[in-house]
Enzyme design. Structure first.
Site, PDB file in Angstrom:
ATOM      1  N   TYR A 147      17.461  28.819   9.024  1.00 24.65           N
ATOM      2  CA  TYR A 147      16.235  29.444   9.537  1.00 24.65           C
ATOM      3  C   TYR A 147      16.139  29.270  11.047  1.00 24.65           C
ATOM      4  CZ  TYR A 147      14.089  29.825   4.854  1.00 24.65           C
ATOM      5  OH  TYR A 147      13.784  30.142   3.563  1.00 24.65           O
ATOM      6  N   LYS A 180       0.844  -1.206   0.000  1.00 26.27           N
ATOM      7  CA  LYS A 180       0.000   0.000   0.000  1.00 26.27           C
ATOM      8  C   LYS A 180       0.877   1.253   0.000  1.00 26.27           C
ATOM      9  CE  LYS A 180      -0.312  -0.308   5.028  1.00 26.27           C
ATOM     10  NZ  LYS A 180      -1.130  -0.762   6.154  1.00 26.27           N
TER      11      LYS A 180
END
Ligand SMILES: *Cc1c(COP(=O)(O)O)cnc(C)c1O
Length: 359
Positions: free
Chosen positions: A255, A35
């Site tokens: 950042y 899946k």
């Protein structure tokens, strides 16, 4: 190719891991769970690599099942959540998919459906996870109804464990006990084992295994396990250094200025970021390999880039190979640094990362 990000998919390792799962219970069948695009590895290439071995495949929905059929795979395909709508039933009958039935309404839809084709169904029992499955006291009457359905060729009983990856806890034993009390009189085949139960709960093996994460070489356990230790990584995620600089003591990187240099540090910028699926919440210190040498993240991950400490790897320079996880750096170890599990790292890899297949 311009940007050197890639995920090498080791199909031979995935086949090895499937065989390792089967070797735990040689007389048992195993549905290879593919899946979510085979946990990010590519459903069709993975299923093709397993085509000579796998007894069946398991997917989350009919679209995923159709993708495998259209690629020519002939095995039974188990729909792990069954059908979401009655209008899927003609395709299920036509292609011989095996739906899981987790709720009475699905049984009702089956009773109202007619077709010359017959197919097996897996009735899911809720033994304590309380996500999907019918209650223990519903099972007997639902099995009786399913045996009356003209399209049902066989009924198998299944359940799913909530904590089989924590073998020292009693919950799996409780779920097993519940399952066995319900199944005792019914004489049906059974499927209980996800990867963790394949490796740690032999009493749960029964007729059908459902290994997922272990096929891709990642361990579901937080501790070492003798079977998991034999798994081989199904994916190596890598890129290259695209810039190098010396950053003086007291300066910060990236950042939010989350990484401060305690002394002059040599910082490498790598073409890999959360736009590729590398998690933004990876902490400073998360391991990476540069030229095969272990070092760590220095500064916050940005969309297309991340930064690593090269101070102790003088041979590293622009163009140096960087491995984010793979054969020499387990994805489960990286996951721990990101407060997550290997499942999310593998399935969240974005389509921007080319998958490169080898066997
Ligand atoms: C995804 C899934 C599995 C596979 O679980 P792993 O932990 O990846 O081995 C097995 N059974 C069901 C019902 C699933 O949804």
């Amino acid at each position: 190719m311009s940007r050197k990000v890639r995920a090498d998919i080791h199909l031979d390792a995935i086949v090895h891991n499937y065989r390792l799962a089967k070797a735990q219970a040689p007389t048992t069948m195993a549905a290879a769970i593919v899946k979510a695009n085979a946990y990010g590895h590519g459903a069709v290439p993975v299923a093709r690599a397993l085509a000579n071995d796998a007894d069946a495949f398991g997917v989350a929905c009919i679209e995923e099942a159709m993708e495998l059929r259209e690629a020519g795979l002939r095995q039974p395909i188990i729909l792990l959540e069954g059908f979401f709508d009655a209008d899927e039933l003609p395709l299920i009958a036509e292609h011989g998919f095996w739906p899981v039935l987790h709720s009475e309404h699905q049984v009702r839809w089956l009773e109202q459906f007619s077709s010359p084709a017959r197919f097996p169904v897996w009735l899911k029992l809720d033994t304590g996870m309380h996500r999907l499955g019918v209650a223990p006291d519903q099972v007997e009457s639902l099995v009786a109804r399913l045996r009356q359905c003209e399209v049902v060729s066989e009924v198998l009983l299944m359940t799913h464990f909530a904590r089989s990856d924590e073998p020292s806890l009693p919950m799996t034993r409780d779920q097993l006990g519940c399952f066995d009390r319900v199944a005792a009189q019914l004489g049906l085949g059974a499927s209980l084992s996800n990867s963790a139960a394949v490796m740690a709960w032999p009493e749960a093996h029964r007729q059908w295994l459902r290994p997922g994460i272990m096929l891709y070489g990642a361990t579901p356990f937080g501790e070492s396990n003798p079977v998991a230790d034999q798994l081989r990584a199904g994916m190596t995620l890598s890129s290259e250094i695209i810039a190098v600089r010396e950053v003086p003591a007291g300066e910060t990187v990236g950042y939010g200025a989350t990484f401060s240099c305690d002394r002059t540090r040599r910082i490498g910028t790598v073409a890999m970021g959360y736009g590729d699926g590398y998690p933004r919440h990876a902490r400073n210190g998360t391991p990476v390999l540069v030229e095969g040498v272990r070092t760590s993240l220095a500064g916050r991950v940005s969309m297309d880039m991340l930064t690593v400490d090269l101070t102790d790897i003088p041979q590293a320079d622009i163009g140096s190979r960087v491995e984010l996880w793979g054969q020499r750096l387990p994805v489960s170890e990286v996951a721990q640094w990101c407060d997550t599990i290997p499942y999310t790292l593998l399935t969240c890899l974005t389509p921007r990362v080319p998958r490169v297949y080898s066997d």
